[in-house]
Design a protein around this motif. Sequence first.
Motif, short mmCIF file in Angstrom:
data_model
loop_
_atom_site.label_atom_id
_atom_site.label_comp_id
_atom_site.label_asym_id
_atom_site.label_seq_id
_atom_site.Cartn_x
_atom_site.Cartn_y
_atom_site.Cartn_z
N SER A 69 22.26 -1.07 54.62
CA SER A 69 21.86 -0.33 53.43
C SER A 69 22.33 1.11 53.51
O SER A 69 22.30 1.73 54.57
CB SER A 69 20.33 -0.37 53.27
N GLN A 72 19.62 6.19 49.56
CA GLN A 72 18.20 6.51 49.64
C GLN A 72 17.43 5.58 50.56
O GLN A 72 16.62 6.02 51.38
CB GLN A 72 17.61 6.49 48.24
N SER A 73 17.65 4.27 50.43
CA SER A 73 16.91 3.30 51.24
C SER A 73 17.65 2.94 52.52
O SER A 73 17.23 2.05 53.24
CB SER A 73 16.65 2.03 50.42
N GLU A 77 16.75 7.48 54.45
CA GLU A 77 15.38 7.18 54.85
C GLU A 77 15.27 7.02 56.36
O GLU A 77 14.30 7.48 56.98
CB GLU A 77 14.92 5.90 54.14
N ASP A 87 9.29 9.60 54.31
CA ASP A 87 10.21 9.23 53.24
C ASP A 87 11.10 10.41 52.93
O ASP A 87 10.93 11.50 53.46
CB ASP A 87 9.41 8.83 51.99
N SER A 171 12.27 1.45 38.87
CA SER A 171 12.87 1.15 40.16
C SER A 171 13.93 2.20 40.48
O SER A 171 14.77 2.52 39.63
CB SER A 171 13.52 -0.24 40.14
N SER A 174 15.66 0.51 45.09
CA SER A 174 15.14 -0.26 46.22
C SER A 174 13.63 -0.45 46.16
O SER A 174 13.11 -1.41 46.71
CB SER A 174 15.49 0.45 47.53
N LYS A 175 12.92 0.46 45.48
CA LYS A 175 11.47 0.40 45.44
C LYS A 175 10.97 0.73 44.04
O LYS A 175 11.63 1.43 43.28
CB LYS A 175 10.86 1.42 46.43
N ARG A 177 8.56 2.79 41.69
CA ARG A 177 7.94 4.11 41.71
C ARG A 177 7.10 4.28 40.45
O ARG A 177 7.38 3.69 39.41
CB ARG A 177 9.00 5.22 41.75
N ASN A 195 4.79 6.65 45.14
CA ASN A 195 5.14 5.30 45.61
C ASN A 195 4.19 4.23 45.10
O ASN A 195 4.31 3.06 45.47
CB ASN A 195 5.20 5.27 47.14
#
Length: 435
Positions: A69, A72-73, A77, A87, A171, A174-175, A177, A195
């Motif tokens: 990866s 950001q992820s 990170e 984070d 999104s 990856s996550k 928010r 998060n």
Amino acid sequence: MTKPKSTNLATRGRDMPARMGVSMTVMGTVTAALLAFSGSAMADTESKVFNNPKMQNKLVDWCAEEGGSCGQSGGVEAFCQSKGYDDEAGFSSKNVDVPTIYPGSGKTCNPDDGDECRAITKVTCVREAKSEDGANDETADEGGGGGQGDINILNKLGGQVQGELSSVVFSDGSKLRVAVFARGMDDALWWQAGNGEGKWYGWASIGGQMKGSPSCTPHKGKVFCAVRGLDDGVWVTQWSGGKWSGFTNLGGKTKSSPAMVHGYGAVHALVRGLDGNLFDNAFVEDPETELSNWTGWNSTGMSINGAPTCIVSKADKIHCYYRNADGATHEMVDVLNGGPTKNLGGETAVRPGVLGQNAASNIRVLVKGMDDKLWVNRRSTSGKWGGFKQTEYTFSGQPVCVDSNAEGIGVWCFATGGDKSVFAQRLPAEAFSGQ
């Protein structure tokens, strides 16, 4: 309302007046921007900026490991976590012709071996601030937690704002928010993301100059926001790839705050025109040419007496809600097809909020009653309303709520306190049952 020419969004952005200029800000801004907004850094997070970070005397690669990866992820990170942070809250990077190190594996990326290496040039790492006894300050003060098992979390987000808020779940690639948007005391558009578990990354200025309140919506990995400018025109900006675009003037004139929703495969800006009718302007993407355009303002032919709040139902129909002159909430059904307008009753002094649950199969209208309590009116899948029911929750300002329909995020509500600061609270789904 004047109908502008349909113009490519990127082209129109270059004609933006200087006073509507916007800084390119990555989610979770650096402390300097936060200080400009709230006067002090948030008590619940610590941050540190690393310029051209290195590990083992090599620049840090933005990929965690070879073939792994990136961004950001990925390496960003991984680097922050290697420094004891939870984070990242914004970064920049560039391609380099010198060796870099993968922070996840410790191996080297070497351009001499044909590797494409990209180094992190700047990153802001964040973590929860600790009190003297090792507990999170906000948890110790408020009794709120940060884990997925905590339902009724209350967070102080600080800042000072005016008008009503807007919130989205989106999104970042990856996550998921959660984000809240507000008009700052400087009349610029500000936002803060978290998060979804009680961790927030600080206020960041998106810029611009506005009247009234913003409205934002997620769409295909992007976030679109609309505001009423100082010229009474409608201005929009979008977040994509970790940064905000400049503001684009959609033309037209309005005397109330706009609404933004996504539906019918497009993003829709809806406003009350100077003639008292509801107007729609759609942002449409052509999958064949990959060009994006705003279609221009079109009247729905439906009369509206206040600023709209809109939602797309599971049947892909846009319904809008507004406060009438008598304080009652009115519903405009299927506005793009001229549906009926219904009086839902109740009494409020502010623009109503709307919440869609279970993929918007059930719609809730949320208002701050004259008693400062949150009142909920539930619309069933058959279209019947159950009437406004009082909840146990008290708010100083009109709450805006968002439901991600995802485990671990849940329903988040945002409201302003008496000191104009922002509070965030995660509530159980049954709080909005309207029973």
